[in-house]
Design a protein around this motif. Structure first.
Motif, PDB file in Angstrom:
ATOM      1  N   ASP A  41      -5.948  57.801  27.968  1.00 35.01           N
ATOM      2  CA  ASP A  41      -5.125  57.464  26.775  1.00 35.01           C
ATOM      3  C   ASP A  41      -5.944  58.225  25.629  1.00 35.01           C
ATOM      4  OD1 ASP A  41      -3.165  56.025  28.084  1.00 35.01           O
ATOM      5  OD2 ASP A  41      -4.234  54.217  27.530  1.00 35.01           O
ATOM      6  N   GLN A  42      -7.304  58.034  25.790  1.00 32.25           N
ATOM      7  CA  GLN A  42      -7.847  58.975  24.505  1.00 32.25           C
ATOM      8  C   GLN A  42      -7.725  60.542  24.512  1.00 32.25           C
ATOM      9  OE1 GLN A  42     -12.042  57.614  24.326  1.00 32.25           O
ATOM     10  NE2 GLN A  42     -11.617  55.761  25.382  1.00 32.25           N
ATOM     11  N   ALA A  74      -3.786  61.413  23.723  1.00 29.49           N
ATOM     12  CA  ALA A  74      -3.572  61.480  22.406  1.00 29.49           C
ATOM     13  C   ALA A  74      -4.258  62.751  21.594  1.00 29.49           C
ATOM     14  CB  ALA A  74      -4.241  60.177  21.593  1.00 29.49           C
ATOM     15  N   LYS A  88      -2.379  65.840  22.535  1.00 29.25           N
ATOM     16  CA  LYS A  88      -1.244  66.040  21.737  1.00 29.25           C
ATOM     17  C   LYS A  88      -1.466  66.491  20.303  1.00 29.25           C
ATOM     18  CE  LYS A  88       2.994  63.222  20.856  1.00 29.25           C
ATOM     19  NZ  LYS A  88       3.647  61.956  20.839  1.00 29.25           N
ATOM     20  N   ASP A  89      -2.538  65.931  19.673  1.00 28.39           N
ATOM     21  CA  ASP A  89      -2.842  66.109  18.371  1.00 28.39           C
ATOM     22  C   ASP A  89      -3.101  67.611  18.065  1.00 28.39           C
ATOM     23  OD1 ASP A  89      -2.332  63.650  17.318  1.00 28.39           O
ATOM     24  OD2 ASP A  89      -4.338  63.145  17.238  1.00 28.39           O
TER      25      ASP A  89
END
Length: 381
Positions: free
Chosen positions: A217-218, A221, A224-225
């Motif tokens: 998850d980290q 995220a 994606k940024d």
């Protein structure tokens, strides 16, 4: 069922005061003797050493609790045992422990114990691009690599044990190749303070977690940024493919700014797209003429402004405003092109590279097929 063939696995590598570096093992089958020649998997290669002491905790005490230990000359399975021996500093938790018998070839046994970690090397991405992965044991590394494989996250480097400066330096090589992959995924391991400071200075991201999904998850995220910011920076250089056809008689302004009624035959028309017409050669076998129309500065349908119009979306057509640069007179309808000419987006070579690198997921198969067609029409190398 008890078997005489030795089965033994390294659980943990620990430094014990008075004993030095020791390994905690689970003896599942067979017998271990004091003085046995053992072979285990190490970070820098196989380790062959002699058992100095076989230790178990006091009765009713746990192996992990610090206390005085009971020494044994031999131990029969199944037991948790602490082994004291030289050269155990680089031993890998999760690896097998083999005992060298009188008829065994030590070199072969060394290759056998190292096969566990060498098999994991095959999961590294062949392109050399990927994240760095660090785990506490062979088993957890294997589980993490499998999870990343299923999640389609490429891995460029693996290691076992705490994160040190050398691990950060190795990961930093990815900054030039693919910045979004200059990331260390650390599962159940400690990160050295100097390593963390170096990572901060070098802009290498270190993600730590004791649960694989949290690491995932980290990373996703963060990735994606990075991808979104990269897209924004490259958006100006991206020209998406489209094929347009004028609606007969729908000419609202014949010269700059051109205002024409059009249908989107293929691809997607966006505001900002440069357009052109490719006219057949005047002499057979001669070069085709590319007429630059200008950039799309506005799209309207039923008096409503639109930013993007896809194939099949504009039933009845759209009004498109096309402007050229301030220093150009621009083409004129009827003289430089007619409603019989196909109109293409003017896709340069650089734009194709940008689309492949940053907008691959936003492009359909039909749009990639149109890119191939445009390369031929516009003679893009």
């Amino acid at each position: 069922m008890y078997l005489t063939e030795l089965e033994c696995t390294v659980l943990e590598v620990k430094v014990i005061e008075g004993l030095g570096t020791t390994i905690d093992v689970v003896l599942s089958n067979g017998v271990l003797h004091e003085g046995d020649r053992i072979v285990i998997c190490g970070l820098n290669g196989p380790i062959a050493t002699n058992v100095r002491a076989l230790l178990t905790p006091q009765p009713l005490r746990e192996l992990r609790v610090k206390s005085s230990y009971v020494h044994h000359t031999s131990i029969k399975a199944a037991m948790g045992v602490k082994i004291s021996a030289p050269d155990l500093e680089k031993a890998i938790a999760g690896s097998r422990l083999l005992v060298v018998g009188p008829d065994d070839d030590e070199e072969e046994m060394m290759d056998e114990v190292m096969s566990d970690i060498t098999s994991l090397q095959s999961s590294l991405d062949r392109s050399g691009k990927g994240v760095s992965v660090q785990a506490s044991t062979l088993g957890s590394l294997e589980a993490l690599l499998e999870f990343l494989r299923v999640s389609k996250i490429p891995v460029a480097a693996i290691n076992i044990g705490p994160v040190h400066k050398k691990d950060v330096i190795r990961c930093s090589t990815m900054l030039e190749r693919a910045k979004e992959l200059a990331v260390m995924l650390c599962f159940d391991v400690k990160v050295d303070r100097d390593a963390q400071e170096l990572a901060d200075d070098m802009d290498v991201r270190i993600f730590k977690a004791d649960i694989i999904y949290h690491l995932f998850d980290q990373f996703t995220a963060y990735h994606k940024d990075i991808v979104e910011s990269k897209k924004k920076s490259q958006a100006g250089a991206a020209v998406f493919p489209c094929l347009l056809r004028m609606i007969s008689g729908a000419v609202f302004n014949k010269k700059d700014p051109l205002v024409l009624g059009m249908d989107v035959i293929d691809g997607a028309l966006r505001v900002g797209t440069p357009l052109c017409v490719v006219r057949p050669p005047e002499v057979e076998g001669g070069p085709r003429e590319v007429v630059e129309l200008g950039k799309v500065t506005g799209i309207e349908k039923d008096h409503k402004t639109m930013e993007i119009v896809k194939k099949g979306q504009a039933g009845g057509g759209v009004a498109v405003k096309i402007e050229v640069g301030p220093n150009d007179s621009g083409p004129m309808y009827g003289r430089h092109f007619t409603d019989k000419d196909d109109i293409f987006s003017r896709v340069p070579r650089q734009s194709i590279d940008v689309l492949k690198a940053s907008f691959r997921e936003e492009m359909s198969k039909d749009e990639w097929a149109l890119i191939i067609k445009l390369k031929k029409v516009l003679d893009i190398q």
